[in-house]
Design a protein around this motif. Structure first.
Motif, PDB file in Angstrom:
ATOM      1  N   GLU A 167     117.081  69.036  -9.944  1.00  0.00           N
ATOM      2  CA  GLU A 167     116.450  67.735  -9.706  1.00  0.00           C
ATOM      3  C   GLU A 167     115.892  67.158 -11.010  1.00  0.00           C
ATOM      4  O   GLU A 167     115.972  65.962 -11.238  1.00  0.00           O
ATOM      5  N   ARG A 168     115.334  68.013 -11.843  1.00  0.00           N
ATOM      6  CA  ARG A 168     114.717  67.546 -13.096  1.00  0.00           C
ATOM      7  C   ARG A 168     115.707  66.887 -14.036  1.00  0.00           C
ATOM      8  O   ARG A 168     115.334  66.027 -14.820  1.00  0.00           O
ATOM      9  N   VAL A 169     116.983  67.274 -13.938  1.00  0.00           N
ATOM     10  CA  VAL A 169     118.001  66.665 -14.800  1.00  0.00           C
ATOM     11  C   VAL A 169     118.765  65.559 -14.082  1.00  0.00           C
ATOM     12  O   VAL A 169     119.758  65.055 -14.595  1.00  0.00           O
ATOM     13  N   GLY A 170     118.309  65.191 -12.884  1.00  0.00           N
ATOM     14  CA  GLY A 170     118.884  64.056 -12.192  1.00  0.00           C
ATOM     15  C   GLY A 170     119.934  64.351 -11.140  1.00  0.00           C
ATOM     16  O   GLY A 170     120.592  63.441 -10.656  1.00  0.00           O
ATOM     17  N   LEU A 171     120.102  65.619 -10.779  1.00  0.00           N
ATOM     18  CA  LEU A 171     121.071  65.975  -9.739  1.00  0.00           C
ATOM     19  C   LEU A 171     120.325  66.281  -8.441  1.00  0.00           C
ATOM     20  O   LEU A 171     119.648  67.304  -8.342  1.00  0.00           O
TER      21      LEU A 171
END
Length: 72
Positions: free
Chosen positions: A2-6
């Motif tokens: 989630e932190r990298v946008g997934l």
């Protein structure tokens, strides 16, 4: 991830564990030995059950969340 946008949906039977590990989108499933199915159901009923679970997971992926959310 989630932190990298997934966006990710954690499909699980024990939601407190998901909360503890920090999953953002949590979708409760059926039972520990059969998280995505139920062997007592007919083939058609089990297909419908799995279809609904995947549909809920896809809707959860489309949902913006802040923090943790359990999708019922």
């Amino acid at each position: 991830m989630e932190r990298v946008g997934l966006p990710v949906v954690h499909m699980c039977t024990v939601t407190p564990i998901s909360l503890t590990v920090g999953a953002n989108r949590i979708l409760p499933t059926i039972a520990i030995p059969h998280p995505l199915g139920n062997p007592a159901l007919s083939h058609e009923e089990e297909y419908e059950l799995r279809y609904k679970l995947v549909d809920k997971a896809l809707k959860a992926l489309e949902t913006d969340v802040e923090g943790q959310k359990i999708f019922e």
